[in-house]
Design a protein around this motif. Sequence first.
Motif, PDB file in Angstrom:
ATOM      1  N   GLY A  93       0.765  -1.234   0.000  1.00  0.00           N
ATOM      2  CA  GLY A  93       0.000   0.000   0.000  1.00  0.00           C
ATOM      3  C   GLY A  93       0.798   1.288   0.000  1.00  0.00           C
ATOM      4  N   ARG A  94       2.127   1.195   0.106  1.00  0.00           N
ATOM      5  CA  ARG A  94       3.014   2.372   0.234  1.00  0.00           C
ATOM      6  C   ARG A  94       2.431   3.394   1.214  1.00  0.00           C
ATOM      7  NH1 ARG A  94       7.025   5.821  -3.748  1.00  0.00           N
ATOM      8  NH2 ARG A  94       7.238   7.527  -2.272  1.00  0.00           N
ATOM      9  N   ASP A  95       2.038   2.909   2.364  1.00  0.00           N
ATOM     10  CA  ASP A  95       1.523   3.770   3.434  1.00  0.00           C
ATOM     11  C   ASP A  95       1.863   3.078   4.745  1.00  0.00           C
ATOM     12  OD1 ASP A  95       0.022   5.118   5.384  1.00  0.00           O
ATOM     13  OD2 ASP A  95      -1.580   5.594   3.966  1.00  0.00           O
ATOM     14  N   TYR A  99      -0.561   0.574   6.914  1.00  0.00           N
ATOM     15  CA  TYR A  99      -0.233  -0.849   6.906  1.00  0.00           C
ATOM     16  C   TYR A  99      -0.020  -1.379   8.323  1.00  0.00           C
ATOM     17  CZ  TYR A  99       2.123  -5.260   6.012  1.00  0.00           C
ATOM     18  OH  TYR A  99       2.446  -6.596   6.019  1.00  0.00           O
ATOM     19  N   PHE A 100       0.823  -0.714   9.089  1.00  0.00           N
ATOM     20  CA  PHE A 100       1.133  -1.231  10.418  1.00  0.00           C
ATOM     21  C   PHE A 100      -0.040  -1.074  11.393  1.00  0.00           C
ATOM     22  CE2 PHE A 100       5.608  -0.614   8.908  1.00  0.00           C
ATOM     23  CZ  PHE A 100       5.930  -1.964   8.900  1.00  0.00           C
ATOM     24  N   LYS A 101      -0.826  -0.031  11.239  1.00  0.00           N
ATOM     25  CA  LYS A 101      -2.028   0.094  12.063  1.00  0.00           C
ATOM     26  C   LYS A 101      -2.979  -1.071  11.801  1.00  0.00           C
ATOM     27  CE  LYS A 101      -2.678   4.981  13.234  1.00  0.00           C
ATOM     28  NZ  LYS A 101      -3.545   6.166  13.016  1.00  0.00           N
ATOM     29  N   SER A 102      -3.050  -1.521  10.544  1.00  0.00           N
ATOM     30  CA  SER A 102      -3.936  -2.638  10.204  1.00  0.00           C
ATOM     31  C   SER A 102      -3.485  -3.937  10.850  1.00  0.00           C
ATOM     32  CB  SER A 102      -4.008  -2.814   8.675  1.00  0.00           C
ATOM     33  OG  SER A 102      -2.825  -3.413   8.161  1.00  0.00           O
ATOM     34  N   LYS A 103      -2.230  -3.975  11.325  1.00  0.00           N
ATOM     35  CA  LYS A 103      -1.697  -5.166  11.990  1.00  0.00           C
ATOM     36  C   LYS A 103      -1.737  -5.040  13.511  1.00  0.00           C
ATOM     37  CE  LYS A 103      -0.784  -6.593   7.894  1.00  0.00           C
ATOM     38  NZ  LYS A 103      -1.730  -7.531   7.239  1.00  0.00           N
ATOM     39  N   GLY A 104      -2.368  -3.976  14.015  1.00  0.00           N
ATOM     40  CA  GLY A 104      -2.506  -3.817  15.459  1.00  0.00           C
ATOM     41  C   GLY A 104      -1.419  -3.011  16.109  1.00  0.00           C
ATOM     42  N   VAL A 105      -0.558  -2.359  15.307  1.00  0.00           N
ATOM     43  CA  VAL A 105       0.511  -1.542  15.861  1.00  0.00           C
ATOM     44  C   VAL A 105      -0.045  -0.158  16.179  1.00  0.00           C
ATOM     45  CG1 VAL A 105       2.793  -0.540  15.434  1.00  0.00           C
ATOM     46  CG2 VAL A 105       2.225  -2.798  14.499  1.00  0.00           C
ATOM     47  N   ASN A 106       0.226   0.329  17.387  1.00  0.00           N
ATOM     48  CA  ASN A 106      -0.262   1.670  17.694  1.00  0.00           C
ATOM     49  C   ASN A 106       0.633   2.721  17.050  1.00  0.00           C
ATOM     50  OD1 ASN A 106       1.895   2.465  19.565  1.00  0.00           O
ATOM     51  ND2 ASN A 106       0.954   1.061  21.031  1.00  0.00           N
ATOM     52  N   LYS A 107       0.089   3.915  16.907  1.00  0.00           N
ATOM     53  CA  LYS A 107       0.742   4.988  16.159  1.00  0.00           C
ATOM     54  C   LYS A 107       2.127   5.304  16.698  1.00  0.00           C
ATOM     55  CE  LYS A 107      -0.154   9.665  14.426  1.00  0.00           C
ATOM     56  NZ  LYS A 107      -1.133  10.789  14.409  1.00  0.00           N
ATOM     57  N   LYS A 180       0.228 -18.754  -3.598  1.00  0.00           N
ATOM     58  CA  LYS A 180      -0.887 -19.472  -4.204  1.00  0.00           C
ATOM     59  C   LYS A 180      -2.032 -18.532  -4.572  1.00  0.00           C
ATOM     60  CE  LYS A 180       0.049 -24.033  -2.299  1.00  0.00           C
ATOM     61  NZ  LYS A 180      -0.480 -25.193  -1.535  1.00  0.00           N
ATOM     62  N   THR A 181      -2.036 -17.360  -3.977  1.00  0.00           N
ATOM     63  CA  THR A 181      -3.040 -16.363  -4.329  1.00  0.00           C
ATOM     64  C   THR A 181      -2.704 -15.787  -5.701  1.00  0.00           C
ATOM     65  OG1 THR A 181      -1.714 -14.807  -3.033  1.00  0.00           O
ATOM     66  CG2 THR A 181      -3.687 -15.707  -1.992  1.00  0.00           C
ATOM     67  N   PRO A 182      -3.682 -15.697  -6.624  1.00  0.00           N
ATOM     68  CA  PRO A 182      -3.393 -15.235  -7.993  1.00  0.00           C
ATOM     69  C   PRO A 182      -3.070 -13.754  -8.051  1.00  0.00           C
ATOM     70  CG  PRO A 182      -5.755 -15.510  -7.682  1.00  0.00           C
ATOM     71  CD  PRO A 182      -5.105 -16.060  -6.439  1.00  0.00           C
ATOM     72  N   GLN A 183      -2.271 -13.397  -9.062  1.00  0.00           N
ATOM     73  CA  GLN A 183      -1.948 -12.001  -9.300  1.00  0.00           C
ATOM     74  C   GLN A 183      -2.933 -11.436 -10.315  1.00  0.00           C
ATOM     75  OE1 GLN A 183       2.075 -11.374 -10.627  1.00  0.00           O
ATOM     76  NE2 GLN A 183       2.111  -9.275  -9.900  1.00  0.00           N
ATOM     77  N   GLN A 184      -3.509 -10.287 -10.028  1.00  0.00           N
ATOM     78  CA  GLN A 184      -4.505  -9.679 -10.890  1.00  0.00           C
ATOM     79  C   GLN A 184      -3.907  -8.536 -11.703  1.00  0.00           C
ATOM     80  OE1 GLN A 184      -8.179  -8.728  -8.694  1.00  0.00           O
ATOM     81  NE2 GLN A 184      -7.498 -10.109  -7.064  1.00  0.00           N
ATOM     82  N   LYS A 185      -4.639  -8.101 -12.702  1.00  0.00           N
ATOM     83  CA  LYS A 185      -4.199  -6.980 -13.523  1.00  0.00           C
ATOM     84  C   LYS A 185      -4.415  -5.671 -12.769  1.00  0.00           C
ATOM     85  CE  LYS A 185      -5.137  -9.204 -17.987  1.00  0.00           C
ATOM     86  NZ  LYS A 185      -5.900  -9.111 -19.251  1.00  0.00           N
ATOM     87  N   ASN A 186      -3.697  -4.648 -13.220  1.00  0.00           N
ATOM     88  CA  ASN A 186      -3.851  -3.290 -12.678  1.00  0.00           C
ATOM     89  C   ASN A 186      -3.548  -3.199 -11.183  1.00  0.00           C
ATOM     90  OD1 ASN A 186      -4.742  -2.365 -15.254  1.00  0.00           O
ATOM     91  ND2 ASN A 186      -6.780  -3.165 -14.799  1.00  0.00           N
ATOM     92  N   ALA A 187      -2.595  -4.010 -10.733  1.00  0.00           N
ATOM     93  CA  ALA A 187      -2.166  -3.914  -9.336  1.00  0.00           C
ATOM     94  C   ALA A 187      -1.400  -2.608  -9.146  1.00  0.00           C
ATOM     95  CB  ALA A 187      -1.287  -5.094  -8.969  1.00  0.00           C
ATOM     96  N   SER A 188      -1.595  -1.960  -8.013  1.00  0.00           N
ATOM     97  CA  SER A 188      -0.920  -0.707  -7.715  1.00  0.00           C
ATOM     98  C   SER A 188      -0.958  -0.473  -6.218  1.00  0.00           C
ATOM     99  CB  SER A 188      -1.602   0.455  -8.434  1.00  0.00           C
ATOM    100  OG  SER A 188      -2.880   0.700  -7.860  1.00  0.00           O
ATOM    101  N   GLU A 189      -0.285   0.594  -5.763  1.00  0.00           N
ATOM    102  CA  GLU A 189      -0.313   0.909  -4.339  1.00  0.00           C
ATOM    103  C   GLU A 189      -1.719   1.255  -3.874  1.00  0.00           C
ATOM    104  OE1 GLU A 189       1.270   5.408  -4.049  1.00  0.00           O
ATOM    105  OE2 GLU A 189       2.545   4.060  -5.219  1.00  0.00           O
ATOM    106  N   LYS A 190      -2.589   1.669  -4.792  1.00  0.00           N
ATOM    107  CA  LYS A 190      -3.982   1.963  -4.431  1.00  0.00           C
ATOM    108  C   LYS A 190      -4.802   0.682  -4.318  1.00  0.00           C
ATOM    109  CE  LYS A 190      -4.042   6.621  -6.409  1.00  0.00           C
ATOM    110  NZ  LYS A 190      -4.685   7.535  -7.395  1.00  0.00           N
ATOM    111  N   HIS A 191      -4.329  -0.364  -4.986  1.00  0.00           N
ATOM    112  CA  HIS A 191      -4.990  -1.672  -4.919  1.00  0.00           C
ATOM    113  C   HIS A 191      -3.928  -2.755  -4.675  1.00  0.00           C
ATOM    114  CE1 HIS A 191      -8.897  -0.156  -6.208  1.00  0.00           C
ATOM    115  NE2 HIS A 191      -8.265   0.577  -7.112  1.00  0.00           N
ATOM    116  N   PRO A 192      -3.294  -2.734  -3.495  1.00  0.00           N
ATOM    117  CA  PRO A 192      -2.193  -3.676  -3.230  1.00  0.00           C
ATOM    118  C   PRO A 192      -2.630  -5.131  -3.227  1.00  0.00           C
ATOM    119  CG  PRO A 192      -2.835  -2.491  -1.233  1.00  0.00           C
ATOM    120  CD  PRO A 192      -3.526  -1.822  -2.364  1.00  0.00           C
TER     121      PRO A 192
END
Length: 408
Positions: A93-95, A99-107, A180-192
Amino acid sequence: MFKRTALSIFTLTVFAFPTVHAAEFKMLEQISTKPTLLTEGQYKNNYYVPSTLETITWGYLPNKDAKPVLSVPSGSIVTFDTVSHEGLLEDQGRDAEKYFKSKGVNKQQILPEAKLITQSKLKHDFQKDGPHIVTGPVEIQGAEPGDILKVEVMQVEPRVPYGVISNRHGKGALVGEFPKTPQQKNASEKHPERYGNVSVFTPIEKNAAGEYEGVIKTASGKSIRFPLAPFMGIMGVAAKTSEPVHSVPPSFFGGNIDINELGAGSTAYYPVQVPGALFYTGDSHFVQGDGEVALTALEGSARATLKFTLLKSGKDKIPGQEIKQPLAENAEFWITPGLDADLDEAMKKSTREAIRFLNKEYGIDEALAYAYLSAATDFEVSQVVDRTKGIHAMIRKADFKEFEAESK
């Protein structure tokens, strides 16, 4: 506190983790916003290099045209604050904060430098550029081509209580099988999520003995726990070229060599290619198994304290009499790397260098050195994931006590 150990580093499913409590871990925050000589505190009299937008490159190593961020004399101790690329890349996500907040890390436990890098306009092409955030370079005063830069690793300390282990499409030992998860088209930092890559967030926690260990949760709710052995994956000197030097493949100047033996107490030697040597470091690992098969080790931001000594050509004693590629040692072993895109060729190069070293360092006949290596030396796979693969020989110093006594 940290012990070297073998480690299996891949798991496919990513689980949620509880918040890592700041009280359980002392964050190593930036000491200064600019390179400087420290005059107080724990690192008093050390030079210091932070990771700022002015002191890093993203995806490339310094070359002969790089401007040094600091100049130090031989004998200096330099403390580097490095930032791991894991959690900052486009497929995450280049953020860094998000990213780390989504893993439970506090600010409070997210490095400001990591947030600054991902929020900046610093260019980085996920497909073309290397992933690594590289800090430096540091000029070693008086260094000239033909000299050797001796780098003693005094300490490598985790700056944050977590790291990340990643497996990406087209990379790793099992390309086409994992992820094993497939790679999709138009992947970007907005759609990691469209990249289909797998990153395993891994907290580090103290065990009953008071030592930090990595913790991977499994589907059963039970945890895999393993000790840490921090080291810097990237250390090296600038190559003699004006062309961009990609951060992924290691070479004769060092770079992304990923030898897990190069933690605290080890010493690495690099042949100087350009005036000033222009040393750099980055890609900090909290622990890595031989092979690094998934693609990354347990990687997280670390503080590395290193001592630099310039060995002048024709004046100072150089291990093996000469060095044309990296050489390393620790208390128990001499370590001779072999690097090649072909693992078989890397094995041959490591063996040849081990024979050359024993012949020049101890005067041992080459045929006898070859026989000794076959009987008593382990050749370990450094990594198989950095385009240029690595094998390194572990030559036991204790086997040469009689030679050492004779030279004194």
